[in-house]
Design a protein around this motif. Structure first.
Motif, PDB file in Angstrom:
ATOM      1  N   THR A 122     -12.807  -3.981  -5.694  1.00 52.05           N
ATOM      2  CA  THR A 122     -11.706  -3.187  -5.160  1.00 52.05           C
ATOM      3  C   THR A 122     -10.419  -3.967  -5.335  1.00 52.05           C
ATOM      4  OG1 THR A 122     -13.211  -2.285  -3.481  1.00 52.05           O
ATOM      5  CG2 THR A 122     -10.856  -1.968  -3.109  1.00 52.05           C
ATOM      6  N   ALA A 123      -9.336  -3.274  -5.647  1.00 53.66           N
ATOM      7  CA  ALA A 123      -8.040  -3.939  -5.789  1.00 53.66           C
ATOM      8  C   ALA A 123      -7.729  -4.738  -4.520  1.00 53.66           C
ATOM      9  CB  ALA A 123      -6.948  -2.906  -6.045  1.00 53.66           C
ATOM     10  N   ALA A 124      -7.295  -5.978  -4.680  1.00 59.30           N
ATOM     11  CA  ALA A 124      -7.089  -6.884  -3.548  1.00 59.30           C
ATOM     12  C   ALA A 124      -6.119  -6.302  -2.522  1.00 59.30           C
ATOM     13  CB  ALA A 124      -6.583  -8.229  -4.057  1.00 59.30           C
ATOM     14  N   TYR A 125      -5.066  -5.639  -2.978  1.00 57.78           N
ATOM     15  CA  TYR A 125      -4.064  -5.108  -2.045  1.00 57.78           C
ATOM     16  C   TYR A 125      -4.632  -3.991  -1.180  1.00 57.78           C
ATOM     17  CZ  TYR A 125      -3.364  -0.761  -4.683  1.00 57.78           C
ATOM     18  OH  TYR A 125      -3.539   0.461  -5.276  1.00 57.78           O
ATOM     19  N   PHE A 126      -5.664  -3.280  -1.665  1.00 59.32           N
ATOM     20  CA  PHE A 126      -6.228  -2.146  -0.951  1.00 59.32           C
ATOM     21  C   PHE A 126      -7.333  -2.575   0.013  1.00 59.32           C
ATOM     22  CE2 PHE A 126      -8.883   1.722  -0.606  1.00 59.32           C
ATOM     23  CZ  PHE A 126      -7.896   2.639  -0.247  1.00 59.32           C
ATOM     24  N   LEU A 127      -7.885  -3.768  -0.178  1.00 57.00           N
ATOM     25  CA  LEU A 127      -9.057  -4.203   0.568  1.00 57.00           C
ATOM     26  C   LEU A 127      -8.820  -4.329   2.080  1.00 57.00           C
ATOM     27  CD1 LEU A 127     -11.976  -4.851  -0.040  1.00 57.00           C
ATOM     28  CD2 LEU A 127     -11.354  -7.242  -0.329  1.00 57.00           C
ATOM     29  N   PRO A 128      -7.718  -4.942   2.563  1.00 55.28           N
ATOM     30  CA  PRO A 128      -7.529  -5.041   4.024  1.00 55.28           C
ATOM     31  C   PRO A 128      -7.506  -3.681   4.706  1.00 55.28           C
ATOM     32  CG  PRO A 128      -6.027  -6.509   2.887  1.00 55.28           C
ATOM     33  CD  PRO A 128      -6.647  -5.646   1.830  1.00 55.28           C
ATOM     34  N   ASN A 129      -6.778  -2.741   4.130  1.00 61.83           N
ATOM     35  CA  ASN A 129      -6.698  -1.396   4.688  1.00 61.83           C
ATOM     36  C   ASN A 129      -8.076  -0.728   4.704  1.00 61.83           C
ATOM     37  OD1 ASN A 129      -4.239   0.349   5.504  1.00 61.83           O
ATOM     38  ND2 ASN A 129      -5.571   1.777   4.424  1.00 61.83           N
ATOM     39  N   ALA A 130      -8.811  -0.908   3.611  1.00 62.01           N
ATOM     40  CA  ALA A 130     -10.137  -0.303   3.491  1.00 62.01           C
ATOM     41  C   ALA A 130     -11.111  -0.904   4.501  1.00 62.01           C
ATOM     42  CB  ALA A 130     -10.673  -0.497   2.073  1.00 62.01           C
ATOM     43  N   MET A 131     -11.040  -2.212   4.730  1.00 59.63           N
ATOM     44  CA  MET A 131     -11.940  -2.863   5.675  1.00 59.63           C
ATOM     45  C   MET A 131     -11.671  -2.399   7.105  1.00 59.63           C
ATOM     46  SD  MET A 131     -14.063  -4.631   3.957  1.00 59.63           S
ATOM     47  CE  MET A 131     -14.852  -5.556   5.265  1.00 59.63           C
ATOM     48  N   ILE A 132     -10.407  -2.209   7.458  1.00 58.91           N
ATOM     49  CA  ILE A 132     -10.068  -1.696   8.789  1.00 58.91           C
ATOM     50  C   ILE A 132     -10.650  -0.297   8.959  1.00 58.91           C
ATOM     51  CG2 ILE A 132      -8.190  -1.007  10.318  1.00 58.91           C
ATOM     52  CD1 ILE A 132      -6.468  -3.152   8.953  1.00 58.91           C
ATOM     53  N   ARG A 133     -10.505   0.521   7.942  1.00 65.00           N
ATOM     54  CA  ARG A 133     -11.032   1.889   7.983  1.00 65.00           C
ATOM     55  C   ARG A 133     -12.550   1.889   8.118  1.00 65.00           C
ATOM     56  NH1 ARG A 133      -8.887   5.217   3.210  1.00 65.00           N
ATOM     57  NH2 ARG A 133     -10.398   3.988   2.049  1.00 65.00           N
ATOM     58  N   VAL A 167       0.830  -1.206   0.000  1.00 63.93           N
ATOM     59  CA  VAL A 167       0.000   0.000   0.000  1.00 63.93           C
ATOM     60  C   VAL A 167       0.863   1.254   0.000  1.00 63.93           C
ATOM     61  CG1 VAL A 167      -1.675   1.343   1.346  1.00 63.93           C
ATOM     62  CG2 VAL A 167      -1.973  -1.121   1.096  1.00 63.93           C
ATOM     63  N   MET A 168       1.933   1.261   0.808  1.00 63.47           N
ATOM     64  CA  MET A 168       2.816   2.426   0.858  1.00 63.47           C
ATOM     65  C   MET A 168       3.511   2.667  -0.482  1.00 63.47           C
ATOM     66  SD  MET A 168       4.553   2.523   4.665  1.00 63.47           S
ATOM     67  CE  MET A 168       5.041   0.801   4.704  1.00 63.47           C
ATOM     68  N   LYS A 169       3.733   1.586  -1.217  1.00 63.76           N
ATOM     69  CA  LYS A 169       4.391   1.695  -2.514  1.00 63.76           C
ATOM     70  C   LYS A 169       3.444   2.238  -3.582  1.00 63.76           C
ATOM     71  CE  LYS A 169       7.007  -1.043  -5.898  1.00 63.76           C
ATOM     72  NZ  LYS A 169       7.541  -2.399  -6.233  1.00 63.76           N
ATOM     73  N   ARG A 170       2.161   1.830  -3.525  1.00 64.11           N
ATOM     74  CA  ARG A 170       1.216   2.165  -4.586  1.00 64.11           C
ATOM     75  C   ARG A 170       0.304   3.350  -4.263  1.00 64.11           C
ATOM     76  NH1 ARG A 170      -0.934  -3.714  -6.862  1.00 64.11           N
ATOM     77  NH2 ARG A 170       1.122  -4.685  -7.095  1.00 64.11           N
ATOM     78  N   GLU A 171       0.145   3.672  -2.963  1.00 62.92           N
ATOM     79  CA  GLU A 171      -0.762   4.745  -2.571  1.00 62.92           C
ATOM     80  C   GLU A 171       0.003   5.835  -1.827  1.00 62.92           C
ATOM     81  OE1 GLU A 171      -3.946   4.713  -3.426  1.00 62.92           O
ATOM     82  OE2 GLU A 171      -3.988   2.665  -4.249  1.00 62.92           O
ATOM     83  N   ARG A 172      -0.713   6.921  -1.560  1.00 67.80           N
ATOM     84  CA  ARG A 172      -0.124   8.001  -0.774  1.00 67.80           C
ATOM     85  C   ARG A 172       0.072   7.563   0.670  1.00 67.80           C
ATOM     86  NH1 ARG A 172      -4.437  12.553  -2.224  1.00 67.80           N
ATOM     87  NH2 ARG A 172      -5.745  10.714  -1.987  1.00 67.80           N
ATOM     88  N   LYS A 173       1.142   8.039   1.319  1.00 70.19           N
ATOM     89  CA  LYS A 173       1.469   7.638   2.688  1.00 70.19           C
ATOM     90  C   LYS A 173       0.676   8.492   3.682  1.00 70.19           C
ATOM     91  CE  LYS A 173       6.120   5.974   1.600  1.00 70.19           C
ATOM     92  NZ  LYS A 173       6.006   6.164   0.148  1.00 70.19           N
ATOM     93  N   THR A 174      -0.640   8.288   3.713  1.00 75.94           N
ATOM     94  CA  THR A 174      -1.501   8.976   4.656  1.00 75.94           C
ATOM     95  C   THR A 174      -1.825   8.048   5.816  1.00 75.94           C
ATOM     96  OG1 THR A 174      -3.517   8.242   3.513  1.00 75.94           O
ATOM     97  CG2 THR A 174      -2.530  10.324   2.774  1.00 75.94           C
ATOM     98  N   PHE A 175      -2.371   8.612   6.887  1.00 75.38           N
ATOM     99  CA  PHE A 175      -2.731   7.817   8.056  1.00 75.38           C
ATOM    100  C   PHE A 175      -3.718   6.719   7.662  1.00 75.38           C
ATOM    101  CE2 PHE A 175      -5.634   6.912  11.569  1.00 75.38           C
ATOM    102  CZ  PHE A 175      -4.744   6.569  12.573  1.00 75.38           C
ATOM    103  N   ALA A 176      -4.705   7.079   6.836  1.00 72.54           N
ATOM    104  CA  ALA A 176      -5.738   6.117   6.432  1.00 72.54           C
ATOM    105  C   ALA A 176      -5.164   4.958   5.634  1.00 72.54           C
ATOM    106  CB  ALA A 176      -6.812   6.829   5.615  1.00 72.54           C
ATOM    107  N   ASN A 177      -4.041   5.187   4.951  1.00 73.88           N
ATOM    108  CA  ASN A 177      -3.437   4.134   4.139  1.00 73.88           C
ATOM    109  C   ASN A 177      -2.395   3.309   4.895  1.00 73.88           C
ATOM    110  OD1 ASN A 177      -4.961   4.705   1.858  1.00 73.88           O
ATOM    111  ND2 ASN A 177      -3.468   6.143   1.041  1.00 73.88           N
ATOM    112  N   LEU A 178      -2.211   3.613   6.181  1.00 73.82           N
ATOM    113  CA  LEU A 178      -1.213   2.897   6.979  1.00 73.82           C
ATOM    114  C   LEU A 178      -1.855   2.063   8.086  1.00 73.82           C
ATOM    115  CD1 LEU A 178       1.498   5.706   7.368  1.00 73.82           C
ATOM    116  CD2 LEU A 178       1.531   3.760   5.802  1.00 73.82           C
ATOM    117  N   LEU A 179      -3.151   1.820   7.978  1.00 69.71           N
ATOM    118  CA  LEU A 179      -3.862   1.133   9.049  1.00 69.71           C
ATOM    119  C   LEU A 179      -3.418  -0.320   9.212  1.00 69.71           C
ATOM    120  CD1 LEU A 179      -7.472   2.537   8.551  1.00 69.71           C
ATOM    121  CD2 LEU A 179      -5.780   3.197  10.254  1.00 69.71           C
ATOM    122  N   THR A 180      -3.075  -0.989   8.120  1.00 68.62           N
ATOM    123  CA  THR A 180      -2.598  -2.367   8.248  1.00 68.62           C
ATOM    124  C   THR A 180      -1.258  -2.413   8.992  1.00 68.62           C
ATOM    125  OG1 THR A 180      -1.743  -2.167   5.991  1.00 68.62           O
ATOM    126  CG2 THR A 180      -3.807  -3.354   6.274  1.00 68.62           C
TER     127      THR A 180
END
Length: 339
Positions: free
Chosen positions: A297-308, A87-100
């Protein structure tokens, strides 16, 4: 035979509850109970049948269960760390994207605390007091499993193709363009539109999303342009450009639909599969009868999104969760004082 009737009762209760109102977290809990009873029923029936192959399969299943019971948390931590790196490699390094990443660190800390407790003796009173925290953890675990189950049920809902409106929820633009996450929502809405168009009157695509502080145009306008570029006629689109969150998406879209169809209408909404259940709760809160349809939803993004999503769901009902948490902690304290 008794277990069979219990299984049928659990199935009936779940189906009735889901039919009466699908937009309830209780349905996820009832589904989990149904799954557990069904699994016990299968095991019981398998034991009654003297078949070596079935016994072998049950043994294999039991070994896997024991393996995940003892090593599941370590596997989960490794998976979360790998996901956080992706996620850090493909998305912006925001708090919401670092939940995993934060969840992995939290689990590592928990394992460290358990390890310390196993090495050093803990006073009996402290152990009793910690039982309150154990009840809190069990409550949130059941709540999380219910959320995951109801989210799964909502993600596999199928469209009925008799809509007057399809609301497409915004999710933010990147460089004033529709990013892949938002494009998946629009693509799903277009798919439903085209399918309904082949057999009846096509629905109106209602794009809902305001203008963010870092955006030059409202999300709804960019979404509409995306649809026009995919051969959707302008007269079959409508935009709502004032909303800032999902609740307002539902609220302002409802106002537009009621203005155009004061005598009633059929509607659904499209969002990403992980977001469908919570969005349905907002629709329920404003009296909009719709449960929504999820896009991929892209599989790599799903765990982070579900936590959020789960965290957002906890915040939606924070008073209830805080009350239950406090009651369990008070219970642990009372046990400490009187035992």
């Amino acid at each position: 035979m008794t277990l069979f009737y219990i299984n049928l009762t659990a199935l009936f209760v779940f189906l009735l509850s889901y039919k009466l109102e699908p937009r309830r977290l209780l349905n996820g809990f009832l589904f989990n109970i149904l799954f557990l009873i069904s699994a016990l029923n299968v095991v019981y029936l398998a034991i009654q049948i003297p078949n070596l192959f079935i016994i072998f399969l049950l043994g294999l299943l039991l070994l896997n269960l024991l393996f995940f019971l003892f090593f599941g948390i370590y596997i989960l931590i490794i998976a979360l760390l790998i996901n956080a790196k992706i996620v850090m490699k493909r998305e912006r390094k925001t708090f919401a994207n670092l939940l995993t990443l934060f969840l992995a660190l939290g689990l590592i800390t928990l394992l460290g605390c358990i390890f310390i407790c196993l090495i050093y003796p803990i006073p009996r009173k402290l152990l009793i007091f910690l039982s309150g925290f154990g009840l809190v953890a069990f409550y949130y675990l059941c709540n999380l499993l219910s959320f995951l189950s109801i989210s799964f049920l909502f993600s596999i809902r199928k469209p009925t193709y008799h809509y007057d409106y399809i609301i497409v929820l915004g999710s933010g633009l990147i460089n004033n363009k529709v990013p892949p996450l938002l494009a998946s929502r629009i693509d799903k809405a277009i798919q439903i539109y085209q399918h309904q168009k082949r057999s009846s009157t096509p629905p109106m695509l209602l794009f809902s999303g305001g203008q963010g502080s870092n955006e030059e145009i409202p999300e709804a306008i960019a979404m509409q342009q995306y649809a026009l570029n995919h051969n959707i006629p302008l007269e079959h689109t409508l935009v709502e450009t004032n909303s800032k969150n999902t609740y307002q998406n539902m609220q302002f879209s409802k106002q537009l639909m009621e203005k155009n169809h004061p005598n009633g209408y059929q509607t659904t909404f499209v969002t990403n599969n992980y977001h469908t259940f919570r969005a349905s709760l907002y629709a329920k809160a404003i009296g909009l009868k719709t449960a929504g349809i999820g896009s991929k939803t892209a599989a790599y993004f799903l765990p982070n999104a579900m936590i959020r999503e789960y965290m957002a769901l906890l915040i939606m009902n924070k008073k209830r969760h805080l009350t239950i948490t406090l009651l369990f902690l008070i219970f642990g304290l009372l046990l400490t004082l009187f035992i």
